[in-house]
Design an enzyme around this catalytic site. Structure first.
Site, short mmCIF file in Angstrom:
data_model
loop_
_atom_site.label_atom_id
_atom_site.label_comp_id
_atom_site.label_asym_id
_atom_site.label_seq_id
_atom_site.Cartn_x
_atom_site.Cartn_y
_atom_site.Cartn_z
N ARG A 47 -45.35 6.15 -13.95
CA ARG A 47 -44.71 5.42 -13.50
C ARG A 47 -43.38 6.45 -13.29
O ARG A 47 -42.97 6.19 -12.92
CB ARG A 47 -45.08 4.47 -14.90
CG ARG A 47 -43.44 3.36 -14.37
CD ARG A 47 -44.02 2.39 -15.92
NE ARG A 47 -44.96 1.59 -15.71
CZ ARG A 47 -45.79 2.26 -16.98
NH1 ARG A 47 -46.03 3.04 -17.65
NH2 ARG A 47 -47.22 0.91 -16.67
N ASN A 93 -41.56 6.35 -9.74
CA ASN A 93 -40.08 5.89 -9.04
C ASN A 93 -39.32 6.71 -8.92
O ASN A 93 -37.95 6.39 -7.82
CB ASN A 93 -40.21 4.69 -10.63
CG ASN A 93 -40.36 3.57 -10.52
OD1 ASN A 93 -40.72 2.60 -9.77
ND2 ASN A 93 -41.65 3.70 -11.62
N SER A 126 -51.00 6.38 -17.58
CA SER A 126 -49.77 5.81 -16.97
C SER A 126 -48.01 5.71 -16.99
O SER A 126 -46.86 5.95 -16.45
CB SER A 126 -50.12 4.57 -17.28
OG SER A 126 -50.29 4.11 -18.62
#
Length: 288
Positions: free
Chosen positions: A222, A226, A218
């Site tokens: 992440r 983004n 994660s």
């Protein structure tokens, strides 16, 4: 580059392809001339542009803070010293509020992560065609390369190899301190005896194992997701410049607006990566 003979799809694919060095199916090593060749090179291929930019930006971080440290003076700080002191105080405050154990590595590590990730993210604000066009010219002029086969991405955090590399480094530190602080038995006990006690050991290992492995995944995805999405939007906006004056004007307005909003994203993602690193290392130091 958006106005070249490339179609919109080819233009997007070109900007999302790394400058890749790897092993061809026939056994020789070299640079990929297309995204298909880069894919065929497999796991051991090297994304040269991502490595180059991450190392250059890491070096810039070290030189900047080294210069500030050498020129440090007493009294009211100004210029670079003021900026560096503000960043250090900001990181120290977050470490003090989130890290309850004692480890002299955590604060310098957090500072490095925050500023290094910020610099890599900041490259997303450079217009998408500027540096690739320069690389295209250098490749064609100095090396006689086909301009359409010159690939050069400038945002390292849009490359999952970079984000996963950093996340795996944090994961190794988590495992190291978990075993160092709690011992192998204590660490295994946390995975095997929670939350259902010793009779639920298989379920405990499954749940806690997934929870443990999900942390670096994660953390990496992440940051990558983004920044990759932000870069994609910049590329789509750049396509508008090839549509004439009206679409070019609209593209300019959209690019300005997205750049202003994206400043928040690049700061926030660097902050989140740093804070989660502090929290994960704090968890590794705690006895449950």
């Amino acid at each position: 580059m958006a106005g070249d003979t490339l179609t919109s799809t080819e233009y997007i694919q070109h900007h999302l392809t790394n400058w890749t060095y790897g092993k061809y199916p026939d056994g020789h090593w070299g640079f990929a001339h297309s995204s298909a060749e880069a894919t065929d090179m497999g796991f051991w291929a090297i994304h040269v542009d991502s490595m180059l930019w991450s190392i250059l930006l890491g070096t810039l971080f070290l030189l900047m803070f080294h210069k500030a440290a050498k020129s440090m003076t007493a009294g009211t700080p100004r210029g670079l010293q003021n900026f560096v002191e503000w960043v250090v105080d900001f990181v120290n405050e977050n470490v003090r509020s989130s890290f309850t154990a004692k480890n002299d590595l955590v604060a310098p590590l957090s500072l490095t992560i925050f500023f290094w990730v910020f610099l890599m993210n900041f490259m997303d604000l450079v217009p998408v065609d500027w540096i690739p066009l320069a690389a295209k010219w250098v490749g064609a002029t100095l090396f006689g390369a086909d301009p359409h086969h010159v690939y050069f991405k400038v945002v390292p955090t849009t490359d999952p190899n970079i984000t996963f590399g950093m996340a795996l480094g944090i994961f190794v530190l988590m495992l190291y301190y978990s075993i160092k602080i709690k011992g192998i038995g204590g660490f295994f006990g946390e995975l095997a005896l929670q939350p259902f006690g010793k009779w639920g050991m298989p379920a405990n290992l499954l749940l806690e194992g997934i929870s443990l492995i999900s942390k670096p995944i994660s953390l990496a995805l992440r940051l990558f997701g983004n920044l990759y999405a932000g870069e994609m939007i910049f590329i789509l906006i750049a396509l508008l410049y090839s549509g004439g004056f009206v679409w070019g004007t609209i593209g300019g307005v959209l690019q300005l607006g997205w750049s202003i909003f994206h400043i928040l994203i690049i700061l926030l993602q660097a902050f989140i990566f740093m804070v989660l690193t502090i929290v994960y290392l704090d968890m590794a130091h705690q006895h449950h």
